[in-house]
Motif scaffolding. Structure first.
Motif, PDB file in Angstrom:
ATOM      1  N   VAL A 155       0.836  -1.203   0.000  1.00 52.20           N
ATOM      2  CA  VAL A 155       0.000   0.000   0.000  1.00 52.20           C
ATOM      3  C   VAL A 155       0.866   1.248   0.000  1.00 52.20           C
ATOM      4  O   VAL A 155       0.582   2.228  -0.703  1.00 52.20           O
ATOM      5  CB  VAL A 155      -0.960  -0.010   1.207  1.00 52.20           C
ATOM      6  N   ASP A 156       1.947   1.228   0.761  1.00 52.16           N
ATOM      7  CA  ASP A 156       2.859   2.382   0.787  1.00 52.16           C
ATOM      8  C   ASP A 156       3.418   2.666  -0.607  1.00 52.16           C
ATOM      9  O   ASP A 156       3.563   3.835  -0.992  1.00 52.16           O
ATOM     10  CB  ASP A 156       4.008   2.134   1.761  1.00 52.16           C
ATOM     11  N   GLN A 157       3.733   1.621  -1.357  1.00 49.63           N
ATOM     12  CA  GLN A 157       4.296   1.839  -2.684  1.00 49.63           C
ATOM     13  C   GLN A 157       3.257   2.418  -3.645  1.00 49.63           C
ATOM     14  O   GLN A 157       3.582   3.255  -4.495  1.00 49.63           O
ATOM     15  CB  GLN A 157       4.892   0.542  -3.241  1.00 49.63           C
ATOM     16  N   PHE A 158       2.018   1.993  -3.526  1.00 46.90           N
ATOM     17  CA  PHE A 158       0.963   2.600  -4.351  1.00 46.90           C
ATOM     18  C   PHE A 158       0.802   4.077  -4.005  1.00 46.90           C
ATOM     19  O   PHE A 158       0.679   4.924  -4.899  1.00 46.90           O
ATOM     20  CB  PHE A 158      -0.370   1.870  -4.142  1.00 46.90           C
ATOM     21  N   GLU A 159       0.779   4.372  -2.722  1.00 48.03           N
ATOM     22  CA  GLU A 159       0.582   5.762  -2.305  1.00 48.03           C
ATOM     23  C   GLU A 159       1.771   6.622  -2.699  1.00 48.03           C
ATOM     24  O   GLU A 159       1.609   7.779  -3.124  1.00 48.03           O
ATOM     25  CB  GLU A 159       0.307   5.821  -0.809  1.00 48.03           C
ATOM     26  N   SER A 160       2.964   6.075  -2.575  1.00 45.45           N
ATOM     27  CA  SER A 160       4.158   6.807  -2.984  1.00 45.45           C
ATOM     28  C   SER A 160       4.150   7.054  -4.487  1.00 45.45           C
ATOM     29  O   SER A 160       4.480   8.157  -4.945  1.00 45.45           O
ATOM     30  CB  SER A 160       5.411   6.028  -2.584  1.00 45.45           C
ATOM     31  N   ALA A 161       3.772   6.042  -5.278  1.00 42.23           N
ATOM     32  CA  ALA A 161       3.706   6.215  -6.730  1.00 42.23           C
ATOM     33  C   ALA A 161       2.713   7.313  -7.092  1.00 42.23           C
ATOM     34  O   ALA A 161       2.951   8.113  -8.010  1.00 42.23           O
ATOM     35  CB  ALA A 161       3.317   4.904  -7.401  1.00 42.23           C
ATOM     36  N   HIS A 162       1.614   7.357  -6.368  1.00 47.47           N
ATOM     37  CA  HIS A 162       0.640   8.431  -6.620  1.00 47.47           C
ATOM     38  C   HIS A 162       1.270   9.793  -6.362  1.00 47.47           C
ATOM     39  O   HIS A 162       1.127  10.719  -7.186  1.00 47.47           O
ATOM     40  CB  HIS A 162      -0.589   8.248  -5.738  1.00 47.47           C
TER      41      HIS A 162
END
Length: 372
Positions: A155-162
């Motif tokens: 989830v952190d990686q999705f949010e960071s990519a956003h």
């Protein structure tokens, strides 16, 4: 017409692509598309394409084609998806061993300063939207199968990519970001590439839906993916091309000469719209919109010709920077003109497979509507 096309494609065109070029992530997309068709239609014969083509991925000695020891390449982590499909259909332990090896690649995979897997060794410190689809659904499935709790990382990686790639002014995602700001194509302030490439956006949207399906029920943080998908869908829908009902290769540039409705990215958006609705992430109107998009692809680019049915309007490939040796391309600037200049390829796996996936969701949606 779609199912007729897919049946011919998986028995004739897909094997020819495999014969011509070593296994790559596009082939995983075809294997996934065949599996989804089997699930959606209830017809297990679609699985035949998966088992028939196993030899192009795994050699008789159990080694995997196109895997290189010590290489960090997020595209090749995607091979784990096909290996899992083969494991589940053949019950052969060699495929389970290979699935776990693909998963092990992530244990020491290099990361950017923001905590994201970087794209490849030749693209250090770079986050591309493509990579979220290559790694995250496979990563999430490994967590569910192994009973591991590493959902925060996903989830952190999705949010960071956003945060790295979202442009709030146009409400769309840029293709890539160089966290180190060293790449020629990177904006010196944001690190972002210049243009909005449709297929990159499509990869990210599909990854959000696929991971949510796996994460829901395993972690409360799965719900954090919902507003990301909703925001992205709300952002891209106003850019839909009214004539074709598809989306353009460079999403926000209808004014640009040579820009065109592109098949693969449009199918990916359609898939995310319909699957996101099925999972409760999006409103029902989004499923109808997704069905409209895949119908637009059919009406625009699926053509019956003397030698069979063909699918047009597919961007063959695109990327950022020079690429692997010996190509050393000078044109992959990340600018809108570059994406439009890339070759289109009839029946390219990106487009045909993404349409398999989207049509599978359309079949599910239509069945639900009939039952209401």
């Amino acid at each position: 017409m779609w199912l007729e096309y897919f049946s011919d494609y998986l028995t004739t065109k897909f094997p020819q692509f495999l014969c011509d070029k070593a296994w790559n992530y596009k082939d995983d997309l075809c294997m996934t598309g065949a599996a989804y068709l089997a699930e959606a239609t209830g017809d297990s014969s679609w699985n035949q394409a998966i088992t028939d083509n196993a030899g192009w991925l795994m050699r008789e000695d159990g080694s995997i084609v196109n895997w290189k020891e010590g290489e960090h390449n997020i595209d090749k982590v995607s091979f784990g998806k096909s290996l899992r499909l083969l494991r589940d259909r053949t019950k052969d332990a060699c495929y389970e061993k290979a699935v776990q090896k693909a998963y092990a690649f992530l244990s020491d995979y290099p990361r950017t300063a923001t905590g994201n897997f970087w794209h490849k060794d030749i693209y250090p410190n770079q986050v591309w939207l493509d990579g979220l689809y290559m790694a995250m659904p496979f990563y999430a499935k490994c967590l569910t199968e192994n009973g591991e709790d590493r959902w925060d990382d996903i989830v952190d990686q999705f949010e960071s990519a956003h945060e790295l790639l979202w442009d709030p002014e146009i409400r769309l995602y840029r293709h890539g970001c160089d966290v180190s700001r060293k790449a020629d194509w990177a904006d010196p302030r944001t690190g972002q590439s210049a243009a909005v490439w449709l297929r990159a956006e499509g990869w990210y949207l599909m990854a959000l839906a696929d991971v949510y399906e796996l994460a829901k029920g395993c972690t409360a943080r799965s719900e954090e993916l919902v507003p990301i998908l909703r925001r992205a869908i709300k952002g891209i829908l106003p850019y839909q091309d009214t004539a074709s009902r598809m989306f353009l290769q460079v999403v926000d540039r209808p004014d640009m000469e040579g820009n065109y409705p592109e098949t693969s990215g449009s199918a990916m958006v359609a898939y995310a719209l319909m699957k996101g609705t099925r999972l409760g992430m999006l409103d029902e109107v989004c499923a109808r919109k997704g069905s409209e998009v895949i119908d637009g692809i059919r009406d625009t680019y699926l053509r019956r010709e003397a030698d069979g049915i063909c699918l047009y309007g597919i961007c063959a490939s695109a990327g950022l920077g020079a690429g692997p040796d010996p190509h050393n391309r000078k044109d992959r600037s990340g600018k809108a003109e570059y994406y439009v200049s890339e070759l289109q390829m009839t029946d390219n796996q990106h487009g045909s497979a993404a349409c398999m996936m989207a049509v599978s969701e359309q079949i599910r949606h239509q069945r639900k509507v009939r039952q209401m």
